[in-house]
Structures are given as structure tokens and as C-alpha cells.
Design an enzyme around this catalytic site. Structure first.
Site, short mmCIF file in Angstrom:
data_model
loop_
_atom_site.label_atom_id
_atom_site.label_comp_id
_atom_site.label_asym_id
_atom_site.label_seq_id
_atom_site.Cartn_x
_atom_site.Cartn_y
_atom_site.Cartn_z
N ALA A 164 0.82 -1.21 0.00
CA ALA A 164 0.00 0.00 0.00
C ALA A 164 0.85 1.26 0.00
O ALA A 164 0.45 2.29 -0.54
CB ALA A 164 -0.94 -0.02 1.19
N THR A 165 2.05 1.20 0.59
CA THR A 165 2.90 2.38 0.60
C THR A 165 3.26 2.77 -0.83
O THR A 165 3.15 3.94 -1.22
CB THR A 165 4.18 2.12 1.42
OG1 THR A 165 3.82 1.97 2.79
CG2 THR A 165 5.17 3.26 1.28
N SER A 208 -3.39 -3.51 0.34
CA SER A 208 -2.20 -4.15 0.87
C SER A 208 -2.45 -5.65 1.05
O SER A 208 -3.54 -6.05 1.44
CB SER A 208 -1.85 -3.51 2.21
OG SER A 208 -0.78 -4.21 2.79
N HIS A 264 -0.62 -7.84 3.13
CA HIS A 264 -0.42 -8.43 4.46
C HIS A 264 -1.36 -7.88 5.52
O HIS A 264 -1.21 -8.19 6.69
CB HIS A 264 1.05 -8.29 4.88
CG HIS A 264 1.45 -6.90 5.29
ND1 HIS A 264 1.75 -6.58 6.58
CD2 HIS A 264 1.58 -5.78 4.58
CE1 HIS A 264 2.07 -5.30 6.64
NE2 HIS A 264 1.98 -4.79 5.44
N THR A 270 9.34 -6.90 -12.83
CA THR A 270 8.65 -8.18 -12.94
C THR A 270 7.65 -8.35 -11.80
O THR A 270 8.01 -8.13 -10.63
CB THR A 270 9.68 -9.32 -12.88
OG1 THR A 270 10.63 -9.09 -13.90
CG2 THR A 270 9.02 -10.67 -13.07
N CYS A 317 4.75 1.66 12.30
CA CYS A 317 5.75 2.53 11.67
C CYS A 317 6.31 3.53 12.68
O CYS A 317 7.44 3.98 12.56
CB CYS A 317 5.15 3.31 10.52
SG CYS A 317 4.09 2.33 9.48
#
Lengths: 397, 89
Positions: A67-68, A195, A197, A235, A321
Site C-alpha cells: 500500500a505504501t 495491501s 499483508h 517483474t 511505523c
């Protein structure tokens, strides 16, 4: 009990990934042999699974590293593509760090950013949003479910407002996708970050939804071989993409079941703590929230001491974070929480694999240690004696 | 095609529970058992034979997933959680 930071991999997801980590190792972009075709087919199936979960077309899904990266792509990509005519962006003060940091970066490139304040309950005021629009606003970015306090923004209404003004609307839905129903057409979302995870999928993979009609154009952040419609070169990691796809499919099947159970466990946790300990404040709106993310402030207890005491339970005072710093959370400060209460907050996360026993253990330990820490606290003693702490003049040494 | 009989469904149910019991991870084990019980309870009144067949096939596929994942879980075992200590099961 910290599922907002990350979730365990669902065994069903791992099961779908393993063949692509062993037997089928082809590069999904190789067009000249069967190894490539197998991987490409798996990647396209995963793309469809992601698209189905959010009511999108598979061609609108771009795989990223998380997501970042998706948030970076959305903000920088849109802002830079339209920079000749539009130089203004609107976001909120309670966004995730990667959105706020991207905005700061864009400011150094000459863009103007409005950081909308939020109300006491953590939700934005739609009137303030409407007032913030400027003739050259290119993008509005508001997260769906907040990662620290779990509040759910009125995405539907924001989508309407943005569409009426022909301004693109991006939402960071990392904590929302797969947990609450999301439909990009119904909610009029133009860009959405996903995201892996946070939805029981693997780490290192995510996706961004980019609307085709009306078309949203982005300037790619990464240059290279032109994979993913030229928007995200590099890739595609087939096993991770397959895992994200499987996680989305499982989430779609289990959403109702998970939601019901998580609501029950959350209710159990909150009622038990609230009935045993006085002076506990729940941060964020009570109604408009995702139940699996509960942020409580225990007055007169220092959050970090409580976390230390509860070291056999995986909890956090805010987002992972920022968990290395002792600074109180900027999200809590944005909703107007007092400095002392912001220091005493703990985030409880409940997910698919949380059990009643874990909730009860956490509650019991939590109550025991809050009581113990308060007994040691001179502030608590003063409160018991009826002294208003705010009236005390502290001298500085 | 004849629908699976009651006995067959019950056998599948027991096989799923037995296999899930072998998950070494506390959270996966409790989840699998809970999810299987709830799913069979939720669908116990379904009469449509096609629907039953579909669910039985899904359950068979899931049994294989559980079987493989139990094995993988046992290869990489970890410490037990505090919840699993004496007195808590």
C-alpha cells in the site's frame, strides 16, 4: 492482538502460493514459452480475484509492492501528470505516514497541499472538504479505515463530492479491503490502495486500482520494462500476486463471518475493560468504525509502561511505523486528544484468528496492570483526593 | 448423480475436524475447528442435492489444503503461546 500492523498468512493463501514458489517459476512476462504462460495465467487469475472483491475490472488493477507504493504512485503520479494545469491536493491530518510524506515531498516540488483537520470523533467534516476545493485541485486523498483508531470515513459522500467537481478521489483502503464491503463504482473511487499483508496475504505485495472510465492518468514513479501497462515497471512477483489474489477471494467468502465474529470479540473486550476500570476513553467515533481496531486511552497510566507490563501480549500504542518513538500519536493529537491521554493509549487489534481465550487473557492482564500502575502513580492518588490535575501549576526545574 | 448421503457428509465432517486438530499453530487450529463447525451447522438444513454436492466438493478440497498445511506447519514449529500454558487449552 496487533493485526493492524500485520496479519498472519491464511493457510489457504499459502497453499495457493506454494506451487509458484516451487514448480512454476516462470517469468509472467515471458511470452515465448510455457513457463511464462503458466505464470501469466496465474497472475491474471489473481488480478481478477482482486478486481472482483472491489467491483472493478481486472484491467484496472496494477500490482505493486504494497500500500505504501500504491499511495506514492497515486499521489505523485496524479499530481505530476496534471501539474501543468493543476497544482493543488487535499488530504487529511490523520492519513498514514506514506501519504503525508508523499504530500510533503510534492510540496517541495511546488504543489500546494491542504491537510484537512478532523473532528473530535476522527471523521472529516464534509463542509470543510467542500470549502477546501480550489479551481486547480487535482486530487483528494482520504483513507477509508484509519489504521490507529479504526474510524471509517464517509467514503461514499466524499466520492460524490469529488465526482461532482471532476476531481480525482484516492483512498488508502489498506485496512478496509476484505474487511468491509468496498465497491469502487458505488463509492465513486478513482484510485484505491490495497495491501496484501493486512488481509491475511503475503507481505511485499499490494495493488492499486486505477479507474479507466473516466480515465485517471498517472506518471509512473518507476521507469523500466513497461510492465503493468507501463505504470509499474518491474517483474510482477507471481507467487506474491497469487497470494494476494487468494487472500482477496478468501476475504470475499469470509467477510460476513469474520465481521460478525470480530464484532463479538471487540464487544467482549470493550465491555469487560470498561466495566472493570474507570477513566477509560475510546478514541474515535463509536458508530462509524471498523470493529477490529480498538484504541483505548487509560487515563493516569503511561501507555508504554502498560505495554512493557503486557509484554507477553502483542499490542501497540499506535501504528507499527511509529512504534519505535515515544512521541504520542499524531492521529490522536489530530482528533484533539489531550497530551496525557494520547500518551496512555493502546491499540487492540482483533482478526480472523483471534480467539476468546486471547481476548480474555489480554483483558485480565490489562485490568490487573492498569490497577497496579495507577496505585503507583502519584497523579492517580491526587485524582482520588479530588484534585483537578489541570489546575496544578507545574514548575520547571 | 446421487447426492452424498448423511453418513458420507458426517464422515467428511469428522475427517476435517480430526485433521484440523493436528495444526501445530494454536490460532490456525482453533480457527479451523471453529470454522468447520460453523459451516456445517450453517448448512445442515440444505436439501438441494446439487448444492450439497457443491459444498461436499469444497469441503474435500479444503481437507486437502488442511492436510498439506498441517504438514508444513509441523516442519516449522514455534514456541507455544502464553494462552496454551497449563490450565489453558
Amino acid at each position: 492482538m496487533d493485526v493492524q500492523a500485520t496479519t498472519p498468512l491464511d493457510p489457504r493463501v499459502l497453499d495457493s502460493m506454494l506451487p509458484y514458489l516451487t514448480a512454476y517459476y516462470g517469468n509472467p512476462h515471458s511470452r515465448t514459452h510455457a513457463y511464462g504462460w503458466e505464470s501469466e495465467a496465474a497472475m491474471e487469475k489473481a488480478r481478477r480475484q482482486v478486481a472482483d472483491l472491489i467491483g472493478a475490472d481486472p484491467r484496472e488493477i496494477i500490482f505493486t509492492s504494497g500500500a505504501t507504493e500504491s499511495n506514492n504512485m497515486a499521489l505523485k503520479g496524479v499530481a505530476r501528470f496534471y501539474k501543468s494545469r493543476k497544482k493543488h491536493i487535499i488530504t487529511t491530518q490523520t492519513e498514514h505516514k506514506c501519504v503525508l510524506d508523499s504530500c510533503r515531498f510534492l510540496e517541495t516540488e511546488g504543489f500546494r497541499v491542504t491537510y484537512l483537520p478532523v473532528k473530535k470523533n476522527g471523521l472529516i467534516d464534509l463542509k470543510e472538504l467542500e470549502a477546501a476545493f480550489q479551481p486547480d485541485t487535482s486530487l483528494v486523498s482520504v483513507m477509508t479505515v484509519n489504521n490507529e483508531i479504526g474510524v471509517k470515513q464517509p467514503i461514499h459522500d466524499i466520492g460524490e463530492i469529488c465526482r461532482a467537481r471532476k476531481v480525482f478521489f484516492h483512498t488508502d483502503a489498506a485496512q478496509a479491503v476484505g474487511k468491509i464491503p468496498m465497491d469502487v463504482n458505488d463509492m465513486k473511487i478513482d484510485l484505491m490502495s490495497i495491501s496484501g499483508h493486512k488481509i491475511y496475504g503475503p507481505k511485499g505485495v499490494g495493488a492499486i486500482y486505477v479507474r479507466r472510465r473516466p480515465r485517471v492518468r498517472l506518471e509512473p514513479v518507476q521507469s523500466g520494462g513497461g510492465q503493468e501497462r507501463g505504470l509499474r515497471s518491474g517483474t510482477v512477483p507471481t507467487p506474491l500476486a497469487v497470494g494476494l489474489g487468494a487472500a482477496c477471494e478468501v476475504a470475499q467468502q469470509e467477510m460476513e463471518y469474520d465481521h460478525k465474529r470480530i464484532s463479538q470479540l471487540a464487544e467482549r473486550l470493550v465491555t469487560k475493560i470498561m466495566s472493570e476500570v474507570p477513566h477509560v476513553v475510546m478514541n474515535g467515533d463509536r458508530e462509524h468504525r471498523y470493529p477490529g481496531c480498538i484504541n483505548l486511552s487509560f487515563a493516569y497510566v503511561e501507555g508504554e509502561s502498560l505495554l512493557m507490563a503486557l509484554k507477553d501480549v502483542a499490542l501497540s500504542s499506535g501504528s507499527a511505523c511509529t512504534s519505535a518513538s515515544l512521541e504520542p500519536s499524531y492521529v490522536l493529537r489530530a482528533i484533539g486528544t489531550d497530551e496525557d491521554l494520547a500518551h496512555s493509549s493502546i491499540r487492540f487489534g482483533i482478526g480472523r484468528f483471534t480467539t476468546e481465550e486471547e481476548v480474555d487473557y489480554t483483558v485480565q492482564k490489562c485490568i490487573q496492570h492498569v490497577k497496579r500502575l495507577r496505585e503507583m502513580s502519584p497523579l492517580w492518588e491526587m485524582v482520588q483526593d479530588g484534585i483537578d490535575l489541570k489546575s496544578i501549576k507545574w514548575t520547571q526545574h | 448423480m446421487a447426492a452424498s448421503s448423511r453418513a458420507q457428509v458426517l464422515r467428511l465432517y469428522r475427517a476435517l475436524l480430526r485433521e484440523s486438530q493436528r495444526f501445530s499453530s494454536y490460532n490456525y487450529r482453533t480457527y479451523a475447528i471453529r470454522r468447520i463447525r460453523d459451516a456445517f451447522r450453517e448448512n445442515k438444513n440444505i436439501k438441494d442435492s446439487e448444492k450439497i454436492e457443491e459444498l461436499v466438493n469444497k469441503a474435500k478440497a479444503n481437507l486437502e489444503v488442511i492436510h498439506r498445511q498441517v504438514t508444513i506447519g509441523q516442519l516449522y514449529s514455534t514456541q507455544k503461546l502464553v494462552i496454551e500454558g497449563p490450565g489453558n487449552t
